[in-house]
Design an enzyme around this catalytic site. Structure first.
Site, PDB file in Angstrom:
ATOM      1  N   HIS B  65      -6.680   5.307 -57.791  1.00 56.74           N
ATOM      2  CA  HIS B  65      -6.611   6.795 -57.948  1.00 56.74           C
ATOM      3  C   HIS B  65      -5.429   7.375 -58.646  1.00 56.74           C
ATOM      4  O   HIS B  65      -5.608   8.174 -59.587  1.00 56.74           O
ATOM      5  CB  HIS B  65      -7.055   7.599 -56.504  1.00 56.74           C
ATOM      6  CG  HIS B  65      -7.199   8.869 -56.754  1.00 56.74           C
ATOM      7  ND1 HIS B  65      -8.492   9.612 -57.334  1.00 56.74           N
ATOM      8  CD2 HIS B  65      -6.167   9.911 -56.322  1.00 56.74           C
ATOM      9  CE1 HIS B  65      -8.247  10.690 -57.338  1.00 56.74           C
ATOM     10  NE2 HIS B  65      -7.197  11.250 -56.817  1.00 56.74           N
ATOM     11  N   HIS B 116     -13.893  15.050 -57.284  1.00 52.64           N
ATOM     12  CA  HIS B 116     -13.620  15.114 -55.848  1.00 52.64           C
ATOM     13  C   HIS B 116     -14.912  14.522 -54.888  1.00 52.64           C
ATOM     14  O   HIS B 116     -15.343  15.186 -54.208  1.00 52.64           O
ATOM     15  CB  HIS B 116     -13.309  16.412 -55.476  1.00 52.64           C
ATOM     16  CG  HIS B 116     -12.215  16.516 -54.416  1.00 52.64           C
ATOM     17  ND1 HIS B 116     -11.820  17.451 -53.438  1.00 52.64           N
ATOM     18  CD2 HIS B 116     -10.992  15.670 -54.481  1.00 52.64           C
ATOM     19  CE1 HIS B 116     -10.625  17.184 -52.691  1.00 52.64           C
ATOM     20  NE2 HIS B 116      -9.987  16.251 -53.620  1.00 52.64           N
TER      21      HIS B 116
END
Lengths: 86, 791
Positions: B65, B116
């Site tokens: 990430h 998200h």
């Protein structure tokens, strides 16, 4: 009427914006001496007739699966309302 | 609940000194997601084992990430395939929190899209809410005032029980956070597909504007300048993985495992926005960084390595919400609504005054140094001593193996036409009319206003267009009308059939949507949602999509200014369809000349033109979806044609020739005609004969093919000659197919088919079209119900 009380609180590590807002409002209104506030919720489940173990168990399941969000909240207690039992 | 008896010194502190003398201590690097060779590299970099705090930092910053370790080698193309021409309006490129594009008149605009996804699956409300919060902080940290948000959303099957859990929570979360911030939500997408079951995609875009002189960057410059953390206190949010540090290295009796989700507080964020803008205008900060993924680890290492190279921080100064947090947990915490800034000692007092004014908590953590080291202390004992570049920028880079999936050829060979052999395709007027209604009442073509009505579209008073128009349009300068248009698009079915073309089709659609409203496309932000990079077939999809997008941007002449990669979107070994969501930003000299996507009542009698040509391109189409088929090749991309079409639409808007325009994409001409009529409830009479004759297609293909570079426009008859002169001068196909009919309330389509024509009542169509989503989700959540009652 017999009632079952369920209490739910935000998990201790989770931010509680409501509690935070109340904590900062308290001193503004002259209530000093409180270092923090966390706000949870209380449910009163009314039952027709006697509260059996079965109904209490069903309330416990409802508390963890439906009344609370297990990701961010803890069920603090599931109990028969004392005042009524007296 | 157990009593909070844990005091803040109960755990042992793993200092650098301690680490040097205990080289054989086992650390939970595997539990923190590091591979053994990655751990070995950390030991090699440091020349000793890392401390627990250092391990925490490296593990989060070297995660997929934060480090883009699998995607980096491919993403480089976005920088390499950029021409000087494309850079002329680019003020800040990829690498900062968000890219910045020059709008002219001293204005600049910054925008970015992020994912998200996983948090929104675990906890839909808070996951989606903090997704909005995170992307808005990226925009603030560039020095900009956020002015709008958008949300491309993808859910599982509309009738799956889990979709009933996820969708209402996500929608309430976006509305709850964005509406509280006072930011209009001007568009996005809603897609239902079983490939997103157990893996919804919740992407969030934010856009902000600033004066040129207000641009701020994330670097810690100026030796001796002070480092300050401000905003919300640090708690145990979002550090589920880090709990192994607590249990294995420190105190085993900690009360609870740290939760992996964060809870947002939009009102705190709103204060943070205003507070930061005051800091910027008073020129009180030298550098600023928002705290998102990897929290303080990310902010300190990035600020230090982008600036003078060193920083010295006392971690005990961090204000905590939970005093039992260990140093490693503090470094990894993803508590929301926090910012880190660099302030000169001379400005410190003024900075404190601004904090006091906004009642924002802050703590001075340390100072900028030129030692080239990031030193973090805990009560004066050094627990981190690293070169910040090794944490923030020199993480592992993988050349993951990839290959074309073995099934790709057979998938592409399975065309829609071959699958329908022996099946009836709509031919008669009655069948075609029925097919149009079925299409418009399918989950992916249905009215999404039940969702978007829960978002505030108009707060701030600068929204010129929003859902259901082709792009969201926001006015930036109230005096001149200068503004921006934004659209986000992706068709994952196309990308599954051919990821290279699919990514270009997403870009083409977004570009077309922006141009259709009359804005000049300027910049791109992308959110690349894919499965596991460790699967060579998924990696091939990713590599192809990036290559396609980079080539496409080069051809269209608009640069990628930033974005986000979300990998590992898969459940039980099944990856989502490759979903490269592309956001395009365009510029308006004056938003007053925007073109809406439907005809208004006063446009009665205006001519309707179809721009572009139609081929037999039904593979991957919405019609094929209705028949349960996905195979073949996606529609062909012609970016030169898209550019020409864009120029025509922009010029026609600028010169006031057209009064409505709508791009053709999913659902083809049939959907385009229906949507234009549904926009303001005004009918039309059209004939497809000319299309069939000119392009050599049957009426079914004319209506349902998804050929690209097409749009519908409506214009007064007095403008027809000027308009067709313009299209023929550019050699672009334009065909008059009908007129606006404000009297009948019907959409009438004629053509060379049995029955000669079919008629659809707009009101009846609207009733069915707008009932699809509420019939599944209305009344499922308290919050959504409350919103509906307020209306």
């Amino acid at each position: 009427m017999p009632r079952i009380i369920v209490e739910v609180m935000p998990k201790p590590e989770i931010l509680d914006p409501q509690g935070k807002a109340i904590a900062s409002a308290l001193p503004h209104l002259g209530f000093t001496g409180f270092s923090g506030v966390r706000q949870g919720k209380r449910f009163e489940l009314a039952v027709d007739g006697e509260i059996t173990d079965e109904i209490l168990e069903s309330a416990r399941t409802a508390a963890t699966e439906m009344l609370s969000n297990p990701v961010i909240e803890d069920v603090i207690s599931v109990r028969v309302d004392d005042e009524d039992a007296a | 609940m157990s009593e909070q008896t844990v005091t803040d010194k109960e755990f042992n502190i793993d200092t650098v000194e301690h680490a040097s003398t205990t080289p054989d201590t086992d650390l939970p690097w595997a539990e923190l997601g590091l591979k053994s060779d990655e751990y070995d590299r950390i030991v090699e970099i440091l020349g000793r084992r890392p401390t627990a705090a250092e391990l925490a930092m490296y593990s989060v910053m070297w995660s997929e990430h934060c480090s883009y370790k699998s995607s980096k080698v491919h993403l480089r193309q976005f920088g390499e395939k950029v021409t000087e021409e494309m850079k002329k309006d680019l003020m800040v490129g990829i690498g900062e929190n968000a890219g910045v594009t020059n709008l002219g008149d001293g204005w600049a605009v910054t925008f970015k899209i992020e994912s998200h996804n996983h948090p929104s699956y675990v906890e839909p409300y808070q996951g989606a809410a903090t997704g909005v919060g995170g992307i808005v902080r990226d925009i603030i940290s560039m020095g900009a005032r956020p002015v709008a948000v958008m949300d491309p959303l993808r859910f599982g099957d509309i009738d799956h029980p889990d979709t009933k859990r996820v969708l209402p929570g996500v929608v309430s979360g976006i509305g709850g956070y964005g509406n509280s911030l006072g930011l209009p939500n001007i568009g996005g997408e809603v897609v239902f597909d079983s490939v997103y079951q157990d893996n919804p995609l919740v992407n969030a875009l934010a856009v902000g504007v600033m004066r040129h002189e207000d641009i701020r960057l994330a670097n810690a410059s100026g030796v001796g300048n002070k480092v300050v953390l401000f905003g919300a206190r640090t708690g145990g949010d979002g550090i589920g993985g880090a709990s192994v540090l607590a249990s294995e290295s420190f105190d085993d009796s900690k009360p609870s495992k740290r939760p992996a989700v964060q809870v947002g507080d939009p009102f705190a964020e709103k204060v943070l926005i205003e507070c930061c803008l005051e800091l910027f205008h008073a020129e009180l900060v030298e550098g600023i960084q928002d705290l998102g993924a990897a929290g303080i680890s990310c902010a300190t290492s990035e600020l230090a390595s982008n600036g003078e190279g060193g920083m010295h921080v006392e971690l005990r100064n961090v204000l905590l919400r939970d005093p039992s947090l260990t140093p490693g947990e503090i470094l990894m915490s993803e508590s929301q609504e926090r910012m880190m800034a660099v302030v000169t000692p001379a400005n410190a007092a003024e900075f404190e005054r601004v904090m006091a004014k906004w009642e924002v908590e802050y703590s001075w953590l340390g100072e900028v140094t030129d030692t080239g080291r990031l030193i973090i202390e805990w009560d004066g004992e050094t627990i981190v001593d690293v070169d910040p570049r090794t944490v923030a920028h020199d993480g592992p880079v993988y050349e993951r193996p990839y290959h074309r999936p073995s099934w790709q050829d057979s998938l592409q060979a399975d065309t829609f036409r071959s699958s329908q052999a022996g099946q009836n395709l709509p031919q008669t007027g009655q069948e075609l009319g029925r097919a149009l209604v079925d299409l418009m009442t399918s989950p992916n073509m249905a009215d999404v206003s039940w969702i978007t009505d829960q978002f505030d579209r108009f707060v701030g008073g600068n929204t010129a267009l929003s859902q259901p128009d082709d792009s969201g349009v926001i006015r930036v300068d109230e005096e001149t009308g200068l503004g921006v248009a934004l659209s986000t698009d992706a068709n994952a079915r196309y990308a599954y059939l051919d990821p290279y073309t699919g990514a270009q089709l997403a870009l083409a659609e977004s570009y077309r949507n922006v141009a259709t409203t009359g804005a000049i496309p300027m910049a791109v932000s992308d959110c690349l949602n894919f499965g596991s990079p460790e699967d060579p077939e998924v990696m091939w999809q990713f590599a192809e999509a990036v290559r396609g997008l980079a080539d496409g941007c080069q051809q269209l002449g608009i640069p990628v200014t930033g974005g986000n990669v979300s990998l590992y979107n898969q459940t039980a070994g099944r990856a989502i369809h490759p979903t490269p969501v592309v956001g395009v930003l365009g510029k308006f000299d004056d938003v007053g000349r925007r073109t809406p996507s439907g005809y208004e009542r006063w446009a009665d009698g205006q001519a309707i033109y179809l721009l572009g040509v139609t081929a037999d391109e039904l593979d991957g189409s919405e019609f094929a979806r209705g028949r349960g088929h996905l195979g073949g090749l996606p529609p062909a991309v012609d970016l030169e044609a898209e550019k020409k079409l864009g120029e025509i639409l922009i010029n026609a808007s600028r010169d006031g020739m057209i009064d409505a325009a709508h791009d053709l994409s999913e659902g083809g001409l049939a959907a385009g005609l229906a949507e234009m009529s549904l926009r303001f409830g005004v009918g039309a009479r059209v004939a497809v004969d000319g299309i069939c004759e000119r392009d050599g297609v049957d009426p079914f293909t004319a209506l349902f093919s998804e050929s690209q570079a097409r749009a519908l426009v409506a214009l007064p008859r007095s403008e027809e000659l000027r308009f067709t002169d313009m299209t023929s001068a550019r050699g672009f196909a334009a065909l008059r197919i009908g007129i606006v009919d404000a009297t009948s309330g019907d959409l009438e389509v004629a053509g060379p088919f049995d029955g000669g024509s079919f008629t659809i009542g707009i009101d009846e169509l609207r009733e069915a079209w707008s009932a699809v989503i509420p019939s599944r989700f209305a009344g499922l959540g308290e919050a959504t119900e409350a919103v509906r009652q307020e209306k």
